[in-house]
Design a protein around this motif. Sequence first.
Motif, PDB file in Angstrom:
ATOM      1  N   ALA A 163      39.523   1.834   8.335  1.00  0.00           N
ATOM      2  CA  ALA A 163      39.302   1.257   9.665  1.00  0.00           C
ATOM      3  C   ALA A 163      40.111   1.996  10.725  1.00  0.00           C
ATOM      4  N   ILE A 164      41.367   2.326  10.395  1.00  0.00           N
ATOM      5  CA  ILE A 164      42.196   3.082  11.345  1.00  0.00           C
ATOM      6  C   ILE A 164      41.560   4.431  11.632  1.00  0.00           C
ATOM      7  N   CYS A 165      41.070   5.087  10.592  1.00  0.00           N
ATOM      8  CA  CYS A 165      40.473   6.417  10.779  1.00  0.00           C
ATOM      9  C   CYS A 165      39.201   6.329  11.596  1.00  0.00           C
ATOM     10  N   ASP A 212      38.406   4.085  13.833  1.00  0.00           N
ATOM     11  CA  ASP A 212      38.795   3.856  15.223  1.00  0.00           C
ATOM     12  C   ASP A 212      39.321   5.130  15.866  1.00  0.00           C
ATOM     13  N   TYR A 213      40.050   5.899  15.071  1.00  0.00           N
ATOM     14  CA  TYR A 213      40.632   7.145  15.610  1.00  0.00           C
ATOM     15  C   TYR A 213      39.534   8.121  16.022  1.00  0.00           C
ATOM     16  N   SER A 254      36.269   7.380  16.691  1.00  0.00           N
ATOM     17  CA  SER A 254      35.124   6.782  17.392  1.00  0.00           C
ATOM     18  C   SER A 254      35.034   7.249  18.846  1.00  0.00           C
ATOM     19  N   TRP A 272      37.178   9.293  24.032  1.00  0.00           N
ATOM     20  CA  TRP A 272      37.418   8.591  22.780  1.00  0.00           C
ATOM     21  C   TRP A 272      37.331   7.098  23.010  1.00  0.00           C
ATOM     22  N   ALA A 273      36.877   6.395  22.013  1.00  0.00           N
ATOM     23  CA  ALA A 273      36.701   4.951  22.150  1.00  0.00           C
ATOM     24  C   ALA A 273      38.043   4.240  22.275  1.00  0.00           C
ATOM     25  N   TYR A 274      39.062   4.739  21.590  1.00  0.00           N
ATOM     26  CA  TYR A 274      40.379   4.118  21.623  1.00  0.00           C
ATOM     27  C   TYR A 274      41.438   5.193  21.819  1.00  0.00           C
ATOM     28  N   GLU A 300      46.450   2.414  21.173  1.00  0.00           N
ATOM     29  CA  GLU A 300      45.730   1.160  21.053  1.00  0.00           C
ATOM     30  C   GLU A 300      45.404   0.835  19.603  1.00  0.00           C
ATOM     31  N   ILE A 301      45.335   1.876  18.767  1.00  0.00           N
ATOM     32  CA  ILE A 301      44.999   1.666  17.357  1.00  0.00           C
ATOM     33  C   ILE A 301      46.223   1.169  16.599  1.00  0.00           C
TER      34      ILE A 301
END
Length: 600
Positions: free
Chosen positions: A49-51, A53-54, A56, A63-65, A69-70
């Motif tokens: 999940a962290i990856c 988000d990283y 995305s 970048w999405a985040y 923020e992650i």
Amino acid sequence: MGKRQRRRNRQQKQTTAKQQRQLRHLIPSTEHPLLEVVFKPDVSDEDKAICLDYWSFAEPGIWAYKVAEIGPTTAVLRTVKASCHADLLTIVCPDCAGPKSIHSRSDMVATRKWAPDVFPNEETVSGGSCHDCQAAAAEEETQEAQRVAEEHRQQNQARVDAASSWLQEQEGRDFPSSYPSMVNALTLVSMVDIMQRKNTETIGPLQSLNYSLTASAEVDVEVFRSLHQERWICPTLPATTGDFAFNDDGTVRAVYITQIPWRLAPALGSKTAARREITDLLGRMLISRADELRHQVHTLQAGMAVNYLDGLLIRTYQEEPIPEHRLPDAYETFLGALREGFTLGQLIAIAWSAAAASVAWGQRTPGLKPGNVSAAAVTNVGRRIGFLRDRRIEEYDLPNWVARPATLGTALRFLERHDAEIEALSRFLTLKQRTEARPVEAAEFDGDMADLQDNETDRSMESFLDDLRAGRKQEPSGPTITYALVTPEGGLEFHADPVDGMRDKVGSAGAGLVDRILLPSPSTVHAYVAELVTASSDSSNPVADEMLRLLDCHDGPFYGPISFFAISAHTPRPQSLDEDQREMLRAAHEVARGRAGLQG
């Protein structure tokens, strides 16, 4: 197959493709994928999940985040690095056509395509190879380097073996078949002298020497090449393959003369003996060719004088070097002066004066071309030599910056020996002629037995036999005489003993008996030699043999000590040597030692 079955298969394939798409992690969507996140095995769902988000993003460039923020920045980056990498599906490798792999957002920025209007939506060939292709290329380069290194190692080992074999062949060559030339002989003797002083068996490499053996380093190379071809010297270790030239088949073609040490050829004998034999053999040759030796000295000194004049003009007066076309004139001028009797020190004084006068002339004469002053110095040298032929000239010392060939000292040493031998020989011949002026009556002698049985001793044959049976040694008795004794070591000694004592000293080297040598000239001097002496290098007496040859006795060789004594015109009994006879023997001894290769 019916329609129903085909429909089922088609639905199954669509379901499988959908499942596969669902298993892949495509960004920004499965319908329009631009990036795929590829996880390593055994990554937890939390790290995945962290990856995701990283990596995305909705559109390239944003970048999405943000990383913060992650989660904690350091932890997020560490997790991403350890868990996954991203494949850019529309940027493919030019080598393998696979997607380009990146491992961080920085790698994405480095592609220079992280912008909405730049990031490709269709497959585009990237400018550089992908990570896998780069790793494969690096591995291939490593393997190629290892292959080349192995080939080089094998080639170098083959060359080492070839060079070692060639050096062994050089050591097995035959004894030299002829004498070396004058320059080669002087170089060889100088090499031996240097090796003896340094207590070593080799000399060189020539490129490491801070002096020259001959007139120049270039002549050194030619002399060493000649000595090697004539089998007087051979190359030796330590050496590297770079010191040899090889043929295409890997065999040795030649050796670079200046890059390798040299030694005396093994065929000349053992190390110490070879040095002594070389010095003796070539020393006799050099002395016997004194005119050539003197010419070689003059050529070396003439070259040194030219170097001094040239260096003086350059170093002291900052003038141009002697013009090339005037160098032969300078050399011939100095050489001619040496032949006329000028010494090197006198020529140095003349060269100094000529250079100073030429520089003064140049300073007061405008419009001279470069080199005119140096050329004028050569002309001035010739004029001053002509003017000073019959005048006293001071001698100047040669400065240290003028190179002194090693062979010059060797040549001068042998010339001194030659001149000393000539002077001693002249003195000997004069004394011999004076001694010969005393006539002696002809007589027949029976050698040592006649001396033992005549009445010149107090011992009778009967008493002699009695002493022999009893093992008694009789002390020498009778009148004392002065005689000369030449030992196997080459020394000349004068003793005062009874005749029996003289016989004992000579005969002790053999069976105790002596033989009388009747010398034809002068006939008033005879000699005793020992009988039944074991012939060996320790008992040989080359100096006495040479003295006997000078006194016109060509028998021999003889062994052990040899005595010389006088006789009178009326009796063969040994008598004391007079002053002229002693001086004659001293002169003969000096000549004999020189011819036997002994100093002093």
